[in-house]
Design a protein around this motif. Structure first.
Motif, PDB file in Angstrom:
ATOM      1  N   LEU A 192       0.837  -1.207   0.000  1.00 39.31           N
ATOM      2  CA  LEU A 192       0.000   0.000   0.000  1.00 39.31           C
ATOM      3  C   LEU A 192       0.870   1.255   0.000  1.00 39.31           C
ATOM      4  N   THR A 193       1.893   1.236   0.852  1.00 44.05           N
ATOM      5  CA  THR A 193       2.781   2.398   0.955  1.00 44.05           C
ATOM      6  C   THR A 193       3.470   2.682  -0.380  1.00 44.05           C
ATOM      7  N   GLU A 194       3.972   1.611  -0.987  1.00 44.52           N
ATOM      8  CA  GLU A 194       4.663   1.741  -2.273  1.00 44.52           C
ATOM      9  C   GLU A 194       3.735   2.370  -3.326  1.00 44.52           C
ATOM     10  N   ALA A 195       2.519   1.833  -3.413  1.00 48.98           N
ATOM     11  CA  ALA A 195       1.577   2.327  -4.429  1.00 48.98           C
ATOM     12  C   ALA A 195       1.206   3.783  -4.171  1.00 48.98           C
ATOM     13  N   MET A 196       1.037   4.140  -2.909  1.00 46.22           N
ATOM     14  CA  MET A 196       0.636   5.515  -2.595  1.00 46.22           C
ATOM     15  C   MET A 196       1.764   6.498  -2.817  1.00 46.22           C
ATOM     16  N   ALA A 205      -2.588  -5.745  -8.497  1.00 48.42           N
ATOM     17  CA  ALA A 205      -4.013  -5.386  -8.413  1.00 48.42           C
ATOM     18  C   ALA A 205      -4.195  -3.879  -8.556  1.00 48.42           C
ATOM     19  N   ILE A 206      -3.353  -3.118  -7.866  1.00 44.01           N
ATOM     20  CA  ILE A 206      -3.504  -1.659  -7.877  1.00 44.01           C
ATOM     21  C   ILE A 206      -3.182  -1.092  -9.262  1.00 44.01           C
ATOM     22  N   HIS A 207      -2.296  -1.753 -10.001  1.00 38.23           N
ATOM     23  CA  HIS A 207      -1.944  -1.277 -11.341  1.00 38.23           C
ATOM     24  C   HIS A 207      -2.782  -1.918 -12.432  1.00 38.23           C
ATOM     25  N   ASP A 208      -3.683  -2.801 -12.077  1.00 31.06           N
ATOM     26  CA  ASP A 208      -4.550  -3.435 -13.071  1.00 31.06           C
ATOM     27  C   ASP A 208      -5.543  -2.403 -13.610  1.00 31.06           C
ATOM     28  N   GLU A 209      -6.288  -2.780 -14.646  1.00 30.87           N
ATOM     29  CA  GLU A 209      -7.301  -1.872 -15.192  1.00 30.87           C
ATOM     30  C   GLU A 209      -8.710  -2.303 -14.806  1.00 30.87           C
ATOM     31  N   ASP A 210      -8.816  -3.411 -14.086  1.00 33.43           N
ATOM     32  CA  ASP A 210     -10.129  -3.970 -13.775  1.00 33.43           C
ATOM     33  C   ASP A 210     -10.293  -4.135 -12.272  1.00 33.43           C
ATOM     34  N   LEU A 254       1.156  -9.327  -5.485  1.00 34.64           N
ATOM     35  CA  LEU A 254      -0.188  -9.403  -6.080  1.00 34.64           C
ATOM     36  C   LEU A 254      -0.964  -8.113  -5.807  1.00 34.64           C
ATOM     37  N   LEU A 255      -0.729  -7.521  -4.638  1.00 31.62           N
ATOM     38  CA  LEU A 255      -1.436  -6.277  -4.317  1.00 31.62           C
ATOM     39  C   LEU A 255      -1.004  -5.159  -5.267  1.00 31.62           C
ATOM     40  N   LEU A 256       0.294  -5.051  -5.535  1.00 33.62           N
ATOM     41  CA  LEU A 256       0.751  -4.004  -6.464  1.00 33.62           C
ATOM     42  C   LEU A 256       0.237  -4.271  -7.882  1.00 33.62           C
ATOM     43  N   THR A 263       6.123 -15.701   7.812  1.00 25.27           N
ATOM     44  CA  THR A 263       7.030 -14.612   7.458  1.00 25.27           C
ATOM     45  C   THR A 263       7.859 -15.054   6.261  1.00 25.27           C
ATOM     46  N   GLY A 264       8.436 -14.088   5.592  1.00 27.08           N
ATOM     47  CA  GLY A 264       9.254 -14.438   4.437  1.00 27.08           C
ATOM     48  C   GLY A 264       9.934 -13.213   3.864  1.00 27.08           C
ATOM     49  N   GLU A 265      10.855 -13.462   2.958  1.00 22.73           N
ATOM     50  CA  GLU A 265      11.579 -12.391   2.286  1.00 22.73           C
ATOM     51  C   GLU A 265      10.662 -11.704   1.284  1.00 22.73           C
ATOM     52  N   VAL A 266      10.648 -10.382   1.324  1.00 23.22           N
ATOM     53  CA  VAL A 266       9.814  -9.606   0.396  1.00 23.22           C
ATOM     54  C   VAL A 266      10.700  -8.616  -0.336  1.00 23.22           C
ATOM     55  N   PRO A 267      10.695  -8.641  -1.673  1.00 25.84           N
ATOM     56  CA  PRO A 267      11.514  -7.671  -2.408  1.00 25.84           C
ATOM     57  C   PRO A 267      11.087  -6.237  -2.090  1.00 25.84           C
ATOM     58  N   ASP A 268      12.042  -5.343  -2.015  1.00 18.11           N
ATOM     59  CA  ASP A 268      11.734  -3.925  -1.811  1.00 18.11           C
ATOM     60  C   ASP A 268      11.232  -3.336  -3.120  1.00 18.11           C
ATOM     61  N   GLY A 269      10.668  -2.133  -3.026  1.00 21.67           N
ATOM     62  CA  GLY A 269      10.278  -1.387  -4.233  1.00 21.67           C
ATOM     63  C   GLY A 269       9.042  -1.940  -4.904  1.00 21.67           C
ATOM     64  N   ASP A 270       8.986  -1.698  -6.216  1.00 25.41           N
ATOM     65  CA  ASP A 270       7.779  -2.009  -6.990  1.00 25.41           C
ATOM     66  C   ASP A 270       7.761  -3.484  -7.411  1.00 25.41           C
ATOM     67  N   HIS A 271       7.603  -4.343  -6.455  1.00 21.30           N
ATOM     68  CA  HIS A 271       7.593  -5.788  -6.707  1.00 21.30           C
ATOM     69  C   HIS A 271       6.201  -6.212  -7.170  1.00 21.30           C
ATOM     70  N   ARG A 272       6.126  -6.823  -8.339  1.00 20.22           N
ATOM     71  CA  ARG A 272       4.816  -7.245  -8.838  1.00 20.22           C
ATOM     72  C   ARG A 272       4.808  -8.715  -9.208  1.00 20.22           C
ATOM     73  N   VAL A 273       3.730  -9.374  -8.882  1.00 18.96           N
ATOM     74  CA  VAL A 273       3.537 -10.778  -9.242  1.00 18.96           C
ATOM     75  C   VAL A 273       2.370 -10.832 -10.220  1.00 18.96           C
ATOM     76  N   PRO A 274       2.574 -11.398 -11.394  1.00 18.47           N
ATOM     77  CA  PRO A 274       1.500 -11.377 -12.396  1.00 18.47           C
ATOM     78  C   PRO A 274       0.288 -12.204 -11.977  1.00 18.47           C
ATOM     79  N   PHE A 275      -0.882 -11.756 -12.432  1.00 19.64           N
ATOM     80  CA  PHE A 275      -2.108 -12.524 -12.214  1.00 19.64           C
ATOM     81  C   PHE A 275      -2.150 -13.707 -13.178  1.00 19.64           C
ATOM     82  N   GLY A 276      -2.848 -14.762 -12.771  1.00 21.80           N
ATOM     83  CA  GLY A 276      -3.059 -15.895 -13.675  1.00 21.80           C
ATOM     84  C   GLY A 276      -1.841 -16.787 -13.821  1.00 21.80           C
TER      85      GLY A 276
END
Lengths: 361, 325
Positions: free
Chosen positions: B14-18, B161-166, B157-159, B181-194
């Motif tokens: 959320l912070t990244e997207a905002m 979702a926020i950048h999706d068009e639907d 997936l959240l990033l 818990t787990g390792e999370v990439p910093d910055g604009d990390h995106r996981v594709p849908f589908g």
């Protein structure tokens, strides 16, 4: 934004200066009211002939809709219900585009996805309407909050009926608008009937407008048959909204002359004499008398106006009927921005059916 | 990279997207000063202010209706529904409005709202703080449905979702909000849908899950490995769009499928998966498809341990599938 039809009036500023309805635009407003009435007559007849599937007439609500629409500016957004054809006309939506939607042809900007009357015209900021009652009310508030956030000097107006004042979204929408001082005009056309239920069966409030008090902003009752009175209250509400003073609820008291829709028989729940009495104050009649008395109209020009509008409507409808039908593949368009693999597969499945001799090509 | 919990990863997303886009804003109940009842929006009110982290009156239809209006006007609203169980006052706005705006206007009015909601059981929440009703949304044309099971996917997936068009229904597995818990990439990390995640490769049986069931399924796969059964584990990540190809391919390889979700079985998402496998992998199947799901009862309070799938039930179903009987 693209608009398949010609945009006849979108450049016009429908909100001229001055508090009162501008004298030099009254004849034009009258023509829009007559146009809406003519579309009603024609559409009811076309529906009986099976040439369109459905229609929800607005007769009796022309002054309320045209008066409200004239008080708006192009940058304002309209969140309509499904009876706001006259608002669309004043906003500059061509008759032909309205008929394309009623027919559901390939020129329909909504691609035949919706029943007649559920219009959407982005170029005129006339937001897509739906059938569930009242859902547009909260949406109009959200768009107004977005205008606030962008510091745009604009407002939203949402149209709904007396029945919608019983809906969840009426309460939620007015409450949000009050809390966030959203620049929204809530325009209730109280046409006295929600299908078969009279206004008294929706609420025991003396007026619908007084419900605004509970949300902490003004509610105004206006004679919806009086074009100029409607214009004045909507204009004032709009100015209040863009000045940051918050929303207004307007109750325009009108009467639905026709059935709820072509699927409705109003004789089951009201008498012809009730309708005849309401028709004494037909908004078109009232404005006509005024224009006649002021010499802006005479019997001959009045007759000529009706004939020319009827001819224009006939031409527009015939053109809409001649337009090619929709390509069946458009069924699969616009579910998402990009079709999912599943939708692409289903589209292919349809093509196979056609190849195998089933379904319509 | 940072080591995060799932709820922290949501917060980072959320912070990244905002920070990226001033049009992104959040609205919901208690999301502002309070930082959300699960603290998913912690710190955002302070960083972005009251007009981007909007505390709304207590009305889900109001939240969704307002979010839709904002999206139509061009903002990118993220609506938080406090618990998925409370989404139903907004159901009309979601299924009749949000899902259909693009379609019903012939593409004139795209309507991109992300609806975030914690879902699922295992927290002693009883009937109204536990349900998994993703199938309602997956069944509605026009909605995408994403359900992460790891911190990296929660952010990625959240990033997306926020950048999706639907419109996207984004369901967060609250039971494992803090336990995984787990390792999370910093910055604009995106996981594709589908695109399903292959959690574990295997050859005897395919275990398909999503959200909070993924850790349970993974634990079951470890138990099975000790018994000499090699289980492949797939995490769907998004139900819509669905990575059908990954599911079909895996079952063609293993010949067996166990479909797992917390939601009730009847008309649950596992039914759709089973139908797809019957249509597309029938001749590869060596055993009947099995489902391990919640029972077709309302979600219980005292007996939720009886209701919920767990590693033992999943391993048992897989064993039966592989060994027969």
């Amino acid at each position: 934004m693209t608009n398949g039809g010609t945009v006849a009036h979108s450049d016009a500023d429908p909100a001229p200066e001055g508090d009162g309805f501008p004298r030099d635009r009254r004849l034009e407003a009258y023509r829009w009211m007559v146009t809406a009435r003519v579309v009603d007559e024609r559409a009811l007849s076309l529906q009986r002939q099976g040439r369109i599937g459905f229609y929800a007439p607005l007769s009796g609500q022309e002054a309320a809709q045209v008066g409200a629409a004239y008080a708006l500016r192009p940058e304002d957004w309209v969140f309509p219900a499904y009876r706001e054809l006259a608002v669309a006309l004043v906003r500059g939506v061509p008759l032909r585009s309205l008929f394309d939607q009623l027919v559901g042809n390939s020129a329909d900007l909504s691609k035949g996805t919706q029943m007649p009357n559920h219009f959407a015209y982005r170029a005129q900021h006339f937001v897509s309407a739906s059938s569930p009652i009242g859902t547009q009310i909260t949406q109009a508030v959200g768009a107004a909050m977005a205008m606030q956030r962008r510091h745009d000097r604009a407002a939203t107006i949402t149209f709904f009926g007396d029945g919608a004042t019983s809906s969840n979204d009426f309460h939620a929408g007015l409450n949000f608008a009050g809390v966030f001082r959203a620049p929204t005009v809530f325009f209730c056309q109280n046409n006295q009937w929600a299908i078969s239920l009279p206004r008294e069966r929706q609420t025991v409030s003396a007026t619908l407008a007084e419900k605004a008090a509970a949300y902490g902003f003004p509610g105004v009752v206006v004679d919806g048959n009086d074009l100029e009175a409607v214009y004045r209250v909507v204009r004032a509400a709009r100015l209040r909204a863009i000045a940051g003073e918050g929303p207004t609820l307007i109750e325009a008291q009108v009467y639905r002359f026709g059935p709820h829709s072509t699927s409705d028989d109003p004789r089951r729940y009201r008498t012809d004499s009730q309708v005849a009495e309401a028709r004494q104050r037909d908004p078109i009649l009232l404005l006509k008398e005024r224009l006649l008395s002021e010499g802006l109209l005479d019997a001959a020009s009045e007759q000529e106006l009706w004939e020319s509008v009827r001819a224009e409507a006939a031409r527009a409808f015939e053109a809409a009927e001649r337009a090619p039908p929709l390509d069946p593949h458009t069924l699969f368009d616009n579910v998402f921005a990009t079709p999912t693999p599943r939708l692409a597969e289903e589209r292919g499945e349809y093509d196979r059916l056609v190849r195998e001799g089933l379904g319509k090509p | 990279m940072s080591e995060l919990t799932i709820v922290q990863a949501v917060n980072r997303g959320l912070t990244e997207a905002m920070r990226q886009d001033p049009d992104v804003l959040i609205l919901g109940e208690d999301v502002g000063i309070n930082g959300g009842v699960f603290r998913a929006t912690e710190g955002l009110f302070k960083e972005f202010g009251a007009d981007r982290v909007v505390d709304t009156p207590l009305s889900e239809t109001g939240i969704l209706g307002a979010a839709i209006g904002m999206a139509l006007y061009g903002l990118k609203p993220i609506a938080e529904i406090q618990f998925l169980d409370f989404i139903y006052p907004a159901f009309d706005q979601i299924v009749s409005e949000l899902a259909k705006f693009r379609y019903r206007s012939g593409g004139q009015y795209p309507c991109h709202v992300v609806v975030r909601a914690p879902y699922g059981g295992g927290i002693k929440g009883g009937l109204y703080h536990s349900q998994s009703t993703e199938a309602y949304f997956a069944h509605t044309a026009g909605l995408k449905v994403a359900i992460p099971s790891t911190p990296a996917d929660a952010k990625g997936l959240l990033l997306t979702a926020i950048h999706d068009e639907d419109p996207v229904i984004f369901l967060e597995p609250k039971r494992i909000y803090r336990s995984v818990t787990g390792e999370v990439p910093d910055g604009d990390h995106r996981v594709p849908f589908g695109s399903a995640r292959l959690v574990r490769e295997g050859s005897n049986v395919t275990l398909v899950a999503y959200g909070a069931m993924v850790p349970a399924v993974t634990e079951a796969a470890e138990t099975l490995a000790n018994e000499g059964i090699s289980a492949e584990v797939l995490d769907l990540r998004t139900l819509v769009p669905l990575d059908e190809a990954a599911v079909v391919r895996s079952v063609e390889k293993t010949g067996r499928a166990v479909l797992v979700h917390e939601a009730a079985r009847f008309c649950g998402f596992g039914g759709e998966l089973a139908a797809i496998l019957a249509e597309k992998a029938f001749f590869s199947l060596k055993a009947p498809i099995a489902r391990v799901t919640g029972y077709d009862t309302p979600f219980p309070y005292a007996l939720e341990h009886v209701y919920l799938p767990n590693p033992e039930k999943i391993a048992h179903a897989a064993r039966s599938t592989v060994r027969g009987g």
